[in-house]
Design a protein around this motif. Structure first.
Motif, mmCIF file in Angstrom:
data_model
loop_
_atom_site.group_PDB
_atom_site.id
_atom_site.type_symbol
_atom_site.label_atom_id
_atom_site.label_comp_id
_atom_site.label_asym_id
_atom_site.label_seq_id
_atom_site.Cartn_x
_atom_site.Cartn_y
_atom_site.Cartn_z
ATOM 1 N N ASP A 188 -15.364 1.709 -34.239
ATOM 2 C CA ASP A 188 -15.343 0.900 -35.447
ATOM 3 C C ASP A 188 -15.691 -0.243 -35.253
ATOM 4 O OD1 ASP A 188 -14.755 3.619 -36.778
ATOM 5 O OD2 ASP A 188 -12.678 2.908 -37.236
ATOM 6 N N ILE A 189 -15.123 -0.779 -34.261
ATOM 7 C CA ILE A 189 -15.405 -2.349 -34.029
ATOM 8 C C ILE A 189 -16.656 -2.597 -33.749
ATOM 9 C CG2 ILE A 189 -14.936 -2.553 -31.697
ATOM 10 C CD1 ILE A 189 -13.124 -5.202 -32.413
ATOM 11 N N ILE A 190 -17.372 -1.749 -32.833
ATOM 12 C CA ILE A 190 -18.745 -2.172 -32.451
ATOM 13 C C ILE A 190 -19.596 -1.719 -33.731
ATOM 14 C CG2 ILE A 190 -20.744 -1.114 -31.393
ATOM 15 C CD1 ILE A 190 -18.823 -0.342 -29.098
ATOM 16 N N ALA A 191 -19.439 -0.828 -34.569
ATOM 17 C CA ALA A 191 -19.997 -0.707 -35.644
ATOM 18 C C ALA A 191 -19.992 -1.602 -36.812
ATOM 19 C CB ALA A 191 -19.893 0.832 -36.195
ATOM 20 N N GLY A 192 -18.590 -2.059 -36.707
ATOM 21 C CA GLY A 192 -18.298 -2.928 -37.858
ATOM 22 C C GLY A 192 -18.962 -4.453 -37.555
ATOM 23 N N LEU A 193 -18.766 -4.816 -36.405
ATOM 24 C CA LEU A 193 -19.451 -6.205 -35.984
ATOM 25 C C LEU A 193 -20.975 -6.232 -36.340
ATOM 26 C CD1 LEU A 193 -17.241 -6.917 -32.908
ATOM 27 C CD2 LEU A 193 -17.054 -7.783 -35.408
ATOM 28 N N THR A 194 -21.604 -4.888 -35.930
ATOM 29 C CA THR A 194 -23.036 -4.924 -35.880
ATOM 30 C C THR A 194 -23.542 -4.998 -37.328
ATOM 31 O OG1 THR A 194 -23.160 -3.342 -34.037
ATOM 32 C CG2 THR A 194 -25.257 -3.537 -35.597
ATOM 33 N N VAL A 195 -22.825 -4.205 -38.483
ATOM 34 C CA VAL A 195 -23.119 -4.515 -39.760
ATOM 35 C C VAL A 195 -22.890 -5.489 -40.311
ATOM 36 C CG1 VAL A 195 -22.532 -3.537 -41.872
ATOM 37 C CG2 VAL A 195 -22.732 -1.914 -40.009
ATOM 38 N N GLY A 196 -21.687 -6.279 -39.852
ATOM 39 C CA GLY A 196 -21.624 -7.587 -40.337
ATOM 40 C C GLY A 196 -22.364 -8.642 -40.005
ATOM 41 N N ALA A 197 -23.122 -8.713 -38.704
ATOM 42 C CA ALA A 197 -24.105 -9.543 -38.580
ATOM 43 C C ALA A 197 -25.433 -9.393 -39.213
ATOM 44 C CB ALA A 197 -24.443 -9.225 -36.985
ATOM 45 N N ILE A 198 -25.548 -8.055 -39.718
ATOM 46 C CA ILE A 198 -26.783 -7.689 -40.508
ATOM 47 C C ILE A 198 -26.451 -8.165 -41.934
ATOM 48 C CG2 ILE A 198 -28.357 -5.979 -41.410
ATOM 49 C CD1 ILE A 198 -27.364 -4.457 -38.708
ATOM 50 N N VAL A 199 -25.276 -7.851 -42.430
ATOM 51 C CA VAL A 199 -25.217 -7.993 -43.938
ATOM 52 C C VAL A 199 -25.131 -9.422 -44.296
ATOM 53 C CG1 VAL A 199 -22.686 -8.019 -43.950
ATOM 54 C CG2 VAL A 199 -23.792 -6.959 -45.679
ATOM 55 N N ILE A 200 -24.821 -10.353 -43.421
ATOM 56 C CA ILE A 200 -25.017 -11.838 -43.796
ATOM 57 C C ILE A 200 -26.260 -12.597 -44.114
ATOM 58 C CG2 ILE A 200 -24.445 -14.012 -43.151
ATOM 59 C CD1 ILE A 200 -22.206 -12.945 -41.265
ATOM 60 N N PRO A 201 -27.407 -12.269 -43.539
ATOM 61 C CA PRO A 201 -28.659 -12.731 -43.987
ATOM 62 C C PRO A 201 -29.310 -11.760 -45.137
ATOM 63 C CG PRO A 201 -28.716 -11.525 -41.787
ATOM 64 C CD PRO A 201 -27.492 -11.756 -42.049
ATOM 65 N N GLN A 202 -28.759 -10.446 -44.839
ATOM 66 C CA GLN A 202 -29.391 -9.730 -46.284
ATOM 67 C C GLN A 202 -28.540 -10.121 -47.300
ATOM 68 O OE1 GLN A 202 -29.020 -5.507 -45.293
ATOM 69 N NE2 GLN A 202 -30.833 -5.330 -44.324
ATOM 70 N N SER A 203 -27.434 -10.193 -47.495
ATOM 71 C CA SER A 203 -26.782 -10.419 -48.530
ATOM 72 C C SER A 203 -27.128 -11.710 -49.449
ATOM 73 C CB SER A 203 -25.291 -10.460 -48.633
ATOM 74 O OG SER A 203 -24.577 -11.467 -47.535
ATOM 75 N N MET A 204 -27.280 -12.796 -48.482
ATOM 76 C CA MET A 204 -27.884 -14.037 -49.116
ATOM 77 C C MET A 204 -29.320 -13.885 -49.721
ATOM 78 S SD MET A 204 -26.169 -16.871 -46.248
ATOM 79 C CE MET A 204 -27.031 -16.474 -45.017
ATOM 80 N N ALA A 205 -30.000 -13.010 -49.045
ATOM 81 C CA ALA A 205 -31.258 -12.826 -49.641
ATOM 82 C C ALA A 205 -31.407 -12.185 -50.823
ATOM 83 C CB ALA A 205 -32.242 -12.347 -48.700
ATOM 84 N N TYR A 206 -30.519 -11.099 -50.752
ATOM 85 C CA TYR A 206 -30.330 -10.350 -52.174
ATOM 86 C C TYR A 206 -29.773 -10.955 -53.311
ATOM 87 C CZ TYR A 206 -31.548 -6.334 -49.130
ATOM 88 O OH TYR A 206 -32.246 -5.425 -48.226
ATOM 89 N N ALA A 207 -28.933 -11.896 -52.862
ATOM 90 C CA ALA A 207 -28.405 -12.747 -53.970
ATOM 91 C C ALA A 207 -29.349 -13.558 -54.857
ATOM 92 C CB ALA A 207 -27.385 -13.815 -53.370
ATOM 93 N N GLY A 208 -30.428 -14.140 -54.154
ATOM 94 C CA GLY A 208 -31.748 -14.765 -54.798
ATOM 95 C C GLY A 208 -32.368 -13.538 -55.674
ATOM 96 N N LEU A 209 -32.606 -12.398 -55.464
ATOM 97 C CA LEU A 209 -33.006 -11.423 -56.218
ATOM 98 C C LEU A 209 -32.366 -11.150 -57.463
ATOM 99 C CD1 LEU A 209 -33.740 -8.316 -54.101
ATOM 100 C CD2 LEU A 209 -35.460 -9.752 -54.975
ATOM 101 N N ALA A 210 -30.839 -11.645 -57.470
ATOM 102 C CA ALA A 210 -30.206 -11.341 -58.620
ATOM 103 C C ALA A 210 -29.939 -12.744 -59.380
ATOM 104 C CB ALA A 210 -28.431 -10.980 -58.181
ATOM 105 N N LYS A 211 -30.804 -13.758 -58.840
ATOM 106 C CA LYS A 211 -30.764 -15.003 -59.560
ATOM 107 C C LYS A 211 -29.421 -15.697 -59.420
ATOM 108 C CE LYS A 211 -35.113 -15.027 -61.371
ATOM 109 N NZ LYS A 211 -35.818 -15.939 -61.046
ATOM 110 N N LEU A 212 -28.988 -15.570 -58.360
ATOM 111 C CA LEU A 212 -27.502 -15.969 -57.915
ATOM 112 C C LEU A 212 -27.764 -16.886 -56.852
ATOM 113 C CD1 LEU A 212 -25.250 -13.118 -58.661
ATOM 114 C CD2 LEU A 212 -25.542 -15.244 -60.101
ATOM 115 N N ALA A 213 -26.654 -17.691 -56.597
ATOM 116 C CA ALA A 213 -26.626 -18.605 -55.347
ATOM 117 C C ALA A 213 -26.331 -17.615 -54.248
ATOM 118 C CB ALA A 213 -25.814 -19.789 -55.444
ATOM 119 N N PRO A 214 -26.808 -18.157 -52.803
ATOM 120 C CA PRO A 214 -26.623 -17.262 -51.973
ATOM 121 C C PRO A 214 -24.991 -16.995 -51.511
ATOM 122 C CG PRO A 214 -27.985 -19.049 -51.238
ATOM 123 C CD PRO A 214 -27.525 -19.503 -52.728
ATOM 124 N N GLN A 215 -24.011 -17.845 -51.852
ATOM 125 C CA GLN A 215 -22.712 -17.274 -51.498
ATOM 126 C C GLN A 215 -22.136 -16.162 -52.415
ATOM 127 O OE1 GLN A 215 -23.731 -20.530 -52.939
ATOM 128 N NE2 GLN A 215 -22.404 -20.861 -54.726
#
Length: 719
Positions: free
Chosen positions: A60-87
């Motif tokens: 779980d810790i390997i998978a969780g940390l891996t997904v955590g490293a990926i979701v940070i840039p993706q989530s900030m990028a997708y927030a732009g699609l939603a017309k929202l600020a990156p946070q």
């Protein structure tokens, strides 16, 4: 088939009548246990958390940390699609991974911002903010998430998860492909730096046209965006090929490939910093900008009546997207990893995630296909892996926000284009659609075209509406078939190399439409006996269609009971297709048989309704008049007791002649003969008797077609 014998009559079987009271009792035998299990089912983690161990923790810790490293840039990028600020993308990611695991039945799925849901949210925010600018964008997004979460959670509580099954694969594929093209086309101008020259929220084809019209306004952002996109694909191709060439290092190449998004963002963050560090007041490339540290938008989400009414029209499409993405991904990875999810509980999980999310400033979130695939391949063992992803996101929210200022928006757009590229359906899948169902192939393209030329919402409605119309048409126009008998000879090779032959009857369509060898000719029952097979539920949309075809064919192959039933024009019905001289319509020496019996094969019929049964009653009356005697109706394969109850209430199943053919089974003498068991092998010490399989008081309900046909033939002598 055995004729009645004394051993049968001594052990008569009469089926207990089905009543609503008895049925309700059978469903509520232990209500306390049922209520307890119902409420415990809302917390699936209780079934495994006490068995948590170090092996699971490590996976779980390997998978969780891996997904955590990926979701940070993706989530900030997708927030732009939603017309929202990156946070706001970070807030949604944190809530998704931390809350979901309490209620999850899928260990693989990763909840958070996704491209399609973000694009749809951005479209909703654009429409409402244009009319009501007094509402901040994040306020509208949080209210949308709260409403959608409540609806989805309620569907799960009421155990209505089966409604997702009404969305077929072509509709889902069209929605994903059209949405991916829509999102990618909207991000390409940002990637090239000419997005400020026109509105990228227009229909996909307009964005495409305006992009080329304004290509001259491209700037340094184009270099960053294109090279970032090329690097993302290059890393994936190199790692995929290297893993095949060096299988012993497959795990290493998998993690390199998985973390390519984080690597590219960090690399282009450095490049962007080098380009813009001397131009802070007027950056040379588009930057992500300042991101506040911590949860700055925590609080009770705001929702008044005006905002609620304005959001109402957008709820159906948002709920549909939320459901189909999450359930489709959860089911898919459940099958891949050999476990079964509970769709109802998954609705509760995703619903509660979106209910609690707005209190942290989140916008609508659902399952992500790319992150779920990575989480699965990384070796996740339980849903608790989301907590470790949450730790990484918290670190980003409180520690790394100053660094995010220098992220290039062009590189974030490249990340989005690269991510949604995987949503586009592959050519070989399209080819398979065409081979399996050409009609659904065109439904797919209809959904894609509408999405490109209109919007994602319209594409969703078109594909679901056309798929629903096709389903209703198939139900209403379900085909019945007249079947005939074919005798099959089977040769079996025993273990001692001896051959043993056996024969049995099968019943196939007389028109041989099921693809059997054209040299095999089914034998029609003849003698005024017809066997008609029904393949679907016998319900109000299709009952008339079934019986019209059946009656028309019977009229063609049989003669009337009275050839001179209409002696003059005055006695003829007004709509009878005949000449002005009735005597000329009489066929001399008509050799066609008179209708004797009708055998309905209900093996494939799970349900009947009032309209369907009344249709059978009407046709029975019509055929009795036509044949000028009582036509026997035999039924085969009545597996549902409610169907038996319905037919008995309409007067089917009984006969004045009683049951003249019995299907019997062996039963040991020490069993209760009201419950019939079939035993093929018994010890010599067991006393065996013959007992009837079906109720002897319902002689026209049969165990199989052979029994029904033999009963119909035997009753010919009573005419």
């Amino acid at each position: 088939m055995l004729n009645p014998v004394s051993s049968v009559s001594n052990h008569e079987y009469r089926e207990s009548p089905l009543t609503v009271k008895n049925w309700l009792k059978s469903k509520t035998r232990n209500p306390q246990e049922g209520i307890k299990n119902y409420f415990l089912s809302f917390f699936p983690f209780l079934t495994w958390i006490y068995r948590y161990n170090f092996t699971w923790f490590w996976g779980d810790i390997i998978a969780g940390l891996t997904v955590g490293a990926i979701v940070i840039p993706q989530s900030m990028a997708y927030a732009g699609l939603a017309k929202l600020a990156p946070q706001f993308g970070l807030y949604s990611s944190f809530v998704g991974v931390v809350i979901y695991w309490f209620f999850a039945t899928s260990k693989d799925i990763s909840i958070g911002p996704v491209a399609v849901m973000s694009a749809l949210t951005g479209s909703v925010l654009d429409d409402i903010y244009r009319v009501y600018p007094q509402y901040e964008l994040h306020t509208i997004a949080s209210a949308l998430a709260l409403l959608v979460g409540c609806i989805v959670c309620l569907l799960g509580i009421l155990r209505l998860g089966f409604i997702v099954d009404f969305i077929p694969l072509p509709a889902l594929a069209a929605f994903m492909t059209g949405s991916a093209l829509n999102i990618a086309m909207g991000q390409i101008p940002t990637m090239f730096g000419n997005n400020r020259s026109f509105d990228t929220r227009q229909a996909t084809y307009l964005v495409f046209i305006n992009f080329w019209k304004n290509i001259k306004y491209c700037n340094l952002n184009a270099a960053l965006g294109l090279t970032a996109l090329f690097l993302l694909y290059a890393i994936r191709v190199i790692c995929t090929q290297a893993a095949k060439r060096y299988p012993t290092r497959e795990k290493l190449f998998f993690f390199i490939n998985t973390l390519r998004t984080a690597f590219v963002i960090l690399l282009y963050l450095l490049i962007s910093w080098l380009i813009n560090r001397e131009h802070v007041d007027k950056p040379r490339t588009a930057l992500l900008g300042a991101i506040p540290r911590g949860f700055q938008n925590m609080g009770v989400p705001y929702l008044d009546s005006k905002l609620f009414l304005k959001l109402l029209p957008y709820l159906p499409s948002t709920v549909i997207v939320l459901l189909i993405e999450h359930i489709a991904i959860a089911k898919s990875f459940g099958r891949i990893n050999n476990y079964v999810i509970d769709p109802d509980q998954e609705l509760v999980a995703i619903g509660l995630t979106n209910v609690f999310g707005p209190f942290f400033g989140a916008y609508p979130a659902t399952g992500s296909f790319s992150r779920t695939a990575i989480k699965s391949k990384a070796g996740v063992r339980t849903p608790f892996a989301g907590v470790f992803s949450g730790v990484i996101i918290i670190l980003a929210i409180y520690v790394l926000t100053p660094v995010f200022y220098w992220i290039s928006q062009a590189s974030l757009s490249a990340v989005i284009v690269h991510a949604v590229g995987d949503l586009i359906i592959e050519p070989h899948t399209l080819k398979q659609f065409w081979k399996v169902s050409p009609i659904e192939f065109f439904i797919f393209w209809a959904g894609v075209i509408v999405t490109i030329f209109s919007s994602i919402e319209d594409g969703i409605y078109v594909t679901i509406a056309t798929s629903g119309a096709l389903l209703l048409y198939r139900i209403a126009k379900a085909r019945g078939q007249f079947v005939g008998r074919v005798q099959i000879h089977q040769i079996v090779m025993t273990s001692d190399n001896e051959t043993r032959s056996a024969t049995r009857n099968i019943y196939v369509p007389l028109d041989r439409s099921n693809g059997i060898n054209p040299m095999v000719i089914p034998i029609s029952p003849g003698n005024g006996i017809f066997i008609y097979r029904i393949h679907e539920s016998f319900l109000y949309p299709n009952a008339a269609h079934y019986t019209e075809k059946m009656v028309n064919q019977i009229f063609i192959e049989t003669r009337r009971g009275k050839s001179d039933c209409y002696r003059n024009l005055g006695q003829q019905p007004w709509n009878l297709q005949t000449s002005r001289h009735p005597e000329k319509d009489i066929i001399p020496n008509d050799s066609r048989p008179r209708l004797h019996a009708l055998i309905l094969d209900f093996t494939g019929v799970p349900h009947v309704d009032i309209t369907g049964v009344q249709n059978l009653v009407d046709v029975r009356r019509q055929l009795d008049v036509y044949a000028d005697w009582h036509v026997n109706w035999h039924f085969v394969g009545l597996s549902n007791p409610w169907i038996k109850r319905a037919l008995i209430s309409a007067g089917f199943g009984s006969s004045n002649n009683g049951r003249n053919v019995f299907s019997v089974a062996h039963a040991p003498t020490d069993v209760n003969h009201e419950e019939i068991h079939l035993h093929e092998n018994h010890s010599s010490s067991t006393n065996i008797i013959f007992v009837p399989i079906l109720d002897i008081d319902r002689p026209l309900f049969h165990a199989d077609l052979d029994e029904a046909y033999e009963a119909a033939v035997n009753s010919l002598s009573s005419r």
